[in-house]
Design an enzyme around this catalytic site. Structure first.
Site, PDB file in Angstrom:
ATOM      1  N   PRO A 140       0.801  -1.214   0.000  1.00  0.00           N
ATOM      2  CA  PRO A 140       0.000   0.000   0.000  1.00  0.00           C
ATOM      3  C   PRO A 140       0.838   1.271   0.000  1.00  0.00           C
ATOM      4  CG  PRO A 140      -0.202  -1.210   2.066  1.00  0.00           C
ATOM      5  CD  PRO A 140       0.968  -1.736   1.346  1.00  0.00           C
ATOM      6  N   GLU A 141       0.384   2.237  -0.743  1.00  0.00           N
ATOM      7  CA  GLU A 141       0.981   3.563  -0.749  1.00  0.00           C
ATOM      8  C   GLU A 141       0.013   4.494  -0.015  1.00  0.00           C
ATOM      9  OE1 GLU A 141       2.372   4.665  -4.672  1.00  0.00           O
ATOM     10  OE2 GLU A 141       2.405   2.587  -5.308  1.00  0.00           O
TER      11      GLU A 141
END
Length: 268
Positions: A2-3
DNA sequence: AGGCGTACCTGAGGGC
DNA sequence: TGCCCTCAGGTACGCC
């Protein structure tokens, strides 16, 4: 995995779901993924704490605890935080929290890269760069960060010490939207180009949050739901497919050991 | 200071 | 089927 947009989506879900709950039980399935800033057992220190709120800094998920300490989680590539009524069967469960009011929080991670840390102060966040969605992140501020840097712009976008929260997908997408070649020297970008990049970064991150993140492979939010931004990707994962703007085939190169996708015709 | 390679882990998918 | 290789949303660390 995840960013910033994925972490933000998870944080919003968690905030609503676990704020106000008290941790009745802590099960650490894989001790190597947890760390305590204090001497003593992670699980024992966490038990009895209440969760006052959940926030995000860069790609870190911060659960503020009643004692003033924080439970700080980084999901790295494949981590997940899932809120559930009953503890689900999961070979990759690393930590489970049971709440006094009912319900569980499961930290799951196939690759064991993710970490949970019991923090006593803000030292864990030292060295992190600015938040790209903060009002302090202006085009001028970005220009200042890039000044004099000879590194390719894509590498700098991934450097958490400059701008915190951008990862490989959104770096590729923002450079595409700004029509900037990923290998272009960061310090050599004109004022106009930095302005385009700034606008593109903010827009891409905000739209991705609106779409609840990108699920290329296994990202899911705190409720276990996939995001929607994977349908909006213009270059990431589209090697050989035609550019939506100019129809040239999208290229993939390796830059800073990461797959980098761009349009060789319209990104200059 | 900055850039590069490698390490940390496991799984999926392609080629043969 | 199966083996072997490469690749994956991230970061830390050691070496020039």
């Amino acid at each position: 995995m995840p960013e910033l947009p994925e972490v933000e989506t998870i944080v919003r879900g968690l905030h609503g779901a676990v704020t106000g709950r008290r941790i009745a039980e802590v099960r650490v399935e894989i001790p190597s993924v947890v760390h305590s800033d204090l001497p003593g057992d992670f699980a024992a220190l966490l038990q009895g704490e209440s969760i006052e709120g959940v926030t995000r800094r860069a790609k870190f998920i911060v659960m503020r605890l009643g004692s003033g300490r924080s439970l700080v989680t980084h999901l790295r590539m494949t981590g997940r935080l899932i809120v559930e009524d009953e503890p689900a069967e999961d070979a990759y469960a690393r930590v489970r929290l049971r709440f006094e009011e009912g319900g569980w929080l499961r930290f799951s991670d196939v690759r064991r890269f993710g970490r949970m840390r019991l923090a006593v102060d803000g030292a864990w966040a030292e060295g992190l760069g600015c938040e790209p969605l903060d009002s302090a992140f202006t085009s001028e501020a970005l220009r200042g960060l890039l000044r004099g840097r000879r590194t390719p712009i894509k590498s700098l976008l991934l450097d958490q010490r400059l701008v915190a929260g951008v990862g490989n997908i959104y770096a590729c997408e923002a450079l595409y939207q700004a029509k900037i070649h990923p290998k272009r020297r960061a310090g050599g970008l004109s004022k106009e180009r930095v302005g385009r990049l700034h606008t593109a970064l903010v827009r891409v991150l905000e739209s991705a949050i609106e779409m609840r993140g990108t699920s290329v492979d296994d990202y899911v939010d705190a409720e276990g739901l996939r995001g929607g931004f994977q349908n909006m990707l213009a270059v990431y994962g589209r090697e050989g497919l035609s550019c939506f703007r100019c129809h040239a085939p999208i290229k993939r190169v390796t830059l800073a050991q990461r797959g980098t996708f761009y349009c060789p015709r319209c990104q200059r």
